[in-house]
Structures are given as C-alpha cells and as structure tokens.
Design a protein around this motif. Structure first.
Motif, PDB file in Angstrom:
ATOM      1  N   ARG A   1       0.847  -1.195   0.000  1.00  0.00           N
ATOM      2  CA  ARG A   1       0.000   0.000   0.000  1.00  0.00           C
ATOM      3  C   ARG A   1       0.886   1.249   0.000  1.00  0.00           C
ATOM      4  N   VAL A   2       0.999   1.908  -1.127  1.00  0.00           N
ATOM      5  CA  VAL A   2       1.795   3.120  -1.256  1.00  0.00           C
ATOM      6  C   VAL A   2       0.902   4.242  -1.746  1.00  0.00           C
ATOM      7  N   PRO A   3       0.736   5.298  -0.975  1.00  0.00           N
ATOM      8  CA  PRO A   3      -0.100   6.406  -1.428  1.00  0.00           C
ATOM      9  C   PRO A   3       0.570   7.155  -2.573  1.00  0.00           C
ATOM     10  N   SER A   4      -0.198   8.008  -3.223  1.00  0.00           N
ATOM     11  CA  SER A   4       0.361   8.763  -4.341  1.00  0.00           C
ATOM     12  C   SER A   4       1.525   9.634  -3.890  1.00  0.00           C
ATOM     13  N   ASP A   5       1.479  10.143  -2.675  1.00  0.00           N
ATOM     14  CA  ASP A   5       2.612  10.855  -2.085  1.00  0.00           C
ATOM     15  C   ASP A   5       3.023  10.104  -0.821  1.00  0.00           C
ATOM     16  N   PRO A   6       4.090   9.327  -0.893  1.00  0.00           N
ATOM     17  CA  PRO A   6       4.444   8.457   0.238  1.00  0.00           C
ATOM     18  C   PRO A   6       4.889   9.208   1.481  1.00  0.00           C
ATOM     19  N   LEU A   7       5.159  10.523   1.373  1.00  0.00           N
ATOM     20  CA  LEU A   7       5.598  11.298   2.531  1.00  0.00           C
ATOM     21  C   LEU A   7       4.503  12.242   3.032  1.00  0.00           C
ATOM     22  N   THR A   8       3.273  11.887   2.751  1.00  0.00           N
ATOM     23  CA  THR A   8       2.107  12.635   3.248  1.00  0.00           C
ATOM     24  C   THR A   8       1.244  11.695   4.076  1.00  0.00           C
ATOM     25  N   PRO A   9       0.693  12.157   5.198  1.00  0.00           N
ATOM     26  CA  PRO A   9      -0.175  11.272   5.988  1.00  0.00           C
ATOM     27  C   PRO A   9      -1.308  10.721   5.125  1.00  0.00           C
ATOM     28  N   PRO A  10      -1.565   9.426   5.219  1.00  0.00           N
ATOM     29  CA  PRO A  10      -2.645   8.843   4.406  1.00  0.00           C
ATOM     30  C   PRO A  10      -4.018   9.384   4.786  1.00  0.00           C
ATOM     31  N   ASP A  11      -4.154   9.870   6.008  1.00  0.00           N
ATOM     32  CA  ASP A  11      -5.426  10.449   6.458  1.00  0.00           C
ATOM     33  C   ASP A  11      -5.113  11.699   7.278  1.00  0.00           C
ATOM     34  N   TRP A  12      -5.379  12.873   6.699  1.00  0.00           N
ATOM     35  CA  TRP A  12      -5.038  14.116   7.384  1.00  0.00           C
ATOM     36  C   TRP A  12      -5.840  14.309   8.666  1.00  0.00           C
ATOM     37  N   GLU A  13      -7.051  13.786   8.740  1.00  0.00           N
ATOM     38  CA  GLU A  13      -7.847  13.965   9.956  1.00  0.00           C
ATOM     39  C   GLU A  13      -7.291  13.138  11.106  1.00  0.00           C
ATOM     40  N   VAL A  14      -6.774  11.946  10.793  1.00  0.00           N
ATOM     41  CA  VAL A  14      -6.096  11.156  11.822  1.00  0.00           C
ATOM     42  C   VAL A  14      -4.853  11.894  12.307  1.00  0.00           C
ATOM     43  N   PHE A  15      -4.104  12.456  11.366  1.00  0.00           N
ATOM     44  CA  PHE A  15      -2.909  13.225  11.722  1.00  0.00           C
ATOM     45  C   PHE A  15      -3.274  14.436  12.580  1.00  0.00           C
ATOM     46  N   ARG A  16      -4.372  15.109  12.234  1.00  0.00           N
ATOM     47  CA  ARG A  16      -4.826  16.256  13.019  1.00  0.00           C
ATOM     48  C   ARG A  16      -5.100  15.838  14.470  1.00  0.00           C
TER      49      ARG A  16
END
Length: 487
Positions: free
Chosen positions: A15-30
């Motif tokens: 599972r690799v997101p389109s940008d591997p250095l961005t949180p897969p879920d910004w709300e979880v990161f928040r």
C-alpha cells in the motif's frame, strides 16, 4: 527488453499512497497533533514535575530507526522524559536557558513554513532583520550596524573575528596575508575565542591571555602586551572583552577596553553570550555592560538569558560594510534580481558561513510579541537578585563564597574548613548526588585550585523557594545529615 517497476504499483510496494511522505489520512494526523500538543502544553506547564533523570542504558536501542509504531506515544513516553533538565526551575548548571511557551507556537509555524533564510525575498528575512534591529538598539549600536543569527556565541565569535581579520588585512582574499596577527583576552575568556583563533588559522599562540585584576582584564598589562607585540613585528588584530565570564560571572571594564582599542586602531569584540542581556536589567546590573555600545562586534545568545529554545545566537557587527566584505561571495546560481523571489535587499548568506539557514528569528519574535520586553527585563533582574539571595544563604549556612556575586552566577564551597582536596571531592559528590536524586542541578568549576559548586541563574521558572530548598539540601549533604533533605 526488461520491464521497469512502477513506483506506484501496489503489487510491488504494497500500500503506497500517491505521495508516500504525506499522511494517508489528514484527519487522523490532526487528531494525533492535538494529542501531542495537549501533552506538550501540560509538560511545559508542569515543568517542576519533570526534572532531569538518568536515561536507561538501552535508550539507544529504543531509538533505533525502523521500529515505527504510535509516534505520539513514543514521543511522550520514550523521548520527552529524557531531556537535559534545563526546563526545571531548579536547573542552574552551566549556562542554559529554560525555554518558553512561545517556542511551541514558533515551532509549529516554523515547521509549516520551512523557510530557508539564506536569502531571496520572503518574510523570514524581514523578521530576522527586525530581530537584529531590536537587539542592536538594546545594545546601543547605531543604524549602520549589521547582524546575522547563528547557532550560538561560538559561531558568532568566528564570524566577528573573521570580519576583523578581513578589515585588518584587505588583501586576505586575493593573495593571502603574511601578517602575524594577535588577539587579546582575559584569562577567563570563553573557550569559543580559543577555538575561533585556531579555526581562523592564526594559531593557538596568537591568543594572548592578559592577567585579570578583580575579575577584569588588566588594562595596563593589555597595553604593555600590545606594545611588545608591535615591537616584535606582530599585527594586533582584536581585543576580546568579556561581559559575563562563564566561571564566575565577572565583567571586563568595557569602556576602558574601548579606549585602548580606539587608541590602537584594534577591533573590539565583546563576548556577551549571556551577560550582554544585563542591558535589559535594572540598575545596578545594567551598568555592568556600559561601553558595550562602542564595540566593533558583539556575540550573544537568545537561548541563554533570553530564555528562548535552542538554538539561537547572534553576531552583531557595528559596520555593515565590514560585515558584508568578509562574507559576500555570490556565485552565478545565487544571482539576485530586482523583482521576483530572487529579489530582496538582504541575503543573510552574505553575512555568515551558512547558505541553508532555519528561521531562528521566529522564536525571538514570538517571545517578544507574546510577553513584551518588560517581562524579560523583570525576569533577568529577578535572576540577578536571586543570585545575591543565594549568596546570602550560602554564608548564613556556614559555607563560603569563592568569588563575588556580580550578576547571576554564584560560586561557593560547602565546607570551607576542609582541605582543598577534601572540599573538591565533597563539592563534586554533592553536585552529582543532587542531580541523581532529581533535586537541584549545580555544575562545578575551579577557583584557587578548589572544585567549587556553581549556580548560573538563567531560569525564568526559578522562585525564591527553589533556592531556599536547594541550599538547605546541599547543606544537609555537606554535614552528612540526609534525613533533613527537603520533601
């Protein structure tokens, strides 16, 4: 023909997101950031409950790269507890600042911006210039003064003395200089000056250590050494005055040194790592730095007695022309322009040794905007008064001062009746015992052949009760009565 793997191919990478250095879920990161911020604010608010503690032996294994896991939990449970202790109100070891709540704001905003303050036209450059302008006014320097934020006084000293060297030897860059240069400082000068002299290629023996009298450089001896060196074919480069010696907090007579430097046409540099900030204190402490405004350069730290987070030092130089002449070298790929991002009239890479530079000014700006200059003046003045109070308590408990308390440093011995060797051993043992017991942190230094206890009051969280408790504990250990330690 061999097939090339697609870096976005899930079968190849999982599972690799389109940008591997961005949180897969910004709300979880928040949510994670909110939790981390809450715990950070709690920890800063409750700093008294978090003294230094000895890190576990396996801490390096705990930090081994590649373990992953819940990062917030790891930061709060495995990282934050093992700090150096300088956030605690009873930390007076060495000369270390205590950090401010405004650092949290500056850290978050700075991380979002990720500014490179080497140059170009953006806000961080203007902010750094604002901090420099504020500081040079506080130090009494005129509008032609220049500056650059650096890691600390050690780097600021190198920058200042290099500017002095280029001014003294204008042919330095084209063909080198065969001049035998000398630098003059009191015997209590900080090790940063020794390192700077060697890094600039002058050689260890180029540093002339001048005798001191009552903690200040002997001006007559300085003049005699300068005259002798001229007769021997040397070129006197700079006098380094000390505004707050690290060992005992003594101050040179800066006006007297400025008179000598002017008469001899020598650069005057002031090591004001922490002591320069007495310019913000009430009298009589403010007067300790009279004459600092006459310096050609000043090195000082915001992360010491201005309490901001590490790291943030400043090289202040009275002449912008001298400063720029020493460092401005623009290759084609750093060419400026009249407009656009490569515009701007102050590229700080032209004033120091770093091209890639973080936004150190943001911490200072946030601190001054959040609390105001008067709050820093009050905190610095209180630290000076607390050092005097500590000295009174030392004497009242039958211990002995080893040097006069001039500003914010108190140096003493616990049992003056013992032999020098016994005093040294006891003082060292007491310092370590208090640290390991998570009580007060004193450091040690040597005075008259005795290892002494030393407190440097650069802590805005310290209250009088902390000093009373520490001296009580120290005295109890000195007389072998641990049962009376404070609780």
């Amino acid at each position: 023909m061999a097939e090339h793997s697609n870096p976005n191919d899930k079968e190849h990478f999982g599972r690799v997101p389109s940008d591997p250095l961005t949180p897969p879920d910004w709300e979880v990161f928040r949510a994670q950031m909110h939790e981390l911020l809450d715990q950070s604010v709690d920890r800063m608010r409750d700093a008294e409950s978090h003294p230094w503690q000895a890190p576990p032996e396996n801490l390096a294994e705990t930090y081994a790269i590649g373990q992953g896991g819940d990062l917030v939990t790891r930061l709060t449970k495995q990282v934050m507890p093992y700090h150096s202790g300088n956030t605690h109100p009873q930390f007076w070891g060495w000369v270390q600042g205590s950090g401010l709540p405004s650092d949290l704001m500056a850290g978050i905003a700075g991380a979002v911006m990720n500014s490179n303050v080497g140059g170009r036209d953006h806000g961080a450059n203007a902010m750094e210039q604002a901090v420099i302008d504020w500081t040079r006014r506080k130090m009494g320097m005129g509008p032609d003064a220049s500056g650059v934020l650096v890691t600390g006084t050690s780097q600021a000293t190198v920058i200042s003395l290099h500017a002095a060297k280029v001014r003294a030897c204008p042919d330095l860059r084209p063909g080198g200089s065969g001049a035998k240069l000398t630098v003059y400082a009191g015997g209590q000068v900080h090790n940063a000056t020794r390192k700077a002299v060697e890094l600039l290629g002058l050689g260890h023996n180029a540093l002339r250590l001048i005798p001191t009298s009552r903690g200040a450089m002997d001006v007559a001896a300085l003049q005699q050494q300068i005259e002798k060196d001229r007769q021997d074919g040397f070129l006197p480069l700079a006098v380094v005055g000390t505004a707050g010696s690290v060992d005992v907090g003594s101050f040179d007579d800066l006006n007297a040194l400025a008179d000598v430097a002017k008469a001899e046409s020598i650069w005057l540099h002031i090591d004001g790592a922490f002591g320069a900030w007495t310019r913000l204190a009430d009298t009589p402490w403010r007067n300790l730095t009279d004459g600092i405004e006459r310096a050609d350069s000043i090195a000082l730290d915001f992360h010491k007695w201005m309490y901001v987070g590490y790291d943030c030092g400043l090289a202040l130089i009275a002449s912008e022309a001298d400063h720029r002449a020493a460092f401005a070298v623009r290759p084609p790929y750093l060419e400026g322009s009249a407009t656009g991002l490569s515009g701007g009239d102050r590229w700080f890479c032209d004033y120091g040794i770093d091209l890639s530079r973080g936004n150190r000014a943001l911490k200072v700006w946030c601190a001054l905007e959040m609390f105001g200059e008067a709050a820093f003046s009050a905190a610095i003045t209180r630290n000076c008064a607390q050092a005097s109070m500590m000295a009174d308590l030392v004497v009242a408990h039958g211990m002995a001062l080893m040097a006069p308390v001039v500003s914010n440093i108190c140096v003493f011995t616990a049992s003056p009746g013992l032999s020098p060797a016994q005093q040294s051993a006891q003082n060292s043992e007491i310092a370590i015992k208090l640290q390991l017991d998570q009580r007060a942190v004193f450091s040690t230094t040597h005075v008259n052949g005795i290892t002494c206890l030393r407190a440097a009051l650069t802590n805005h969280r310290t209250r009088d009760r902390h000093i009373h408790a520490a001296i009580k504990d120290l005295h109890a250990l000195a007389r072998g009565d641990p049962a009376t330690l404070s609780t």
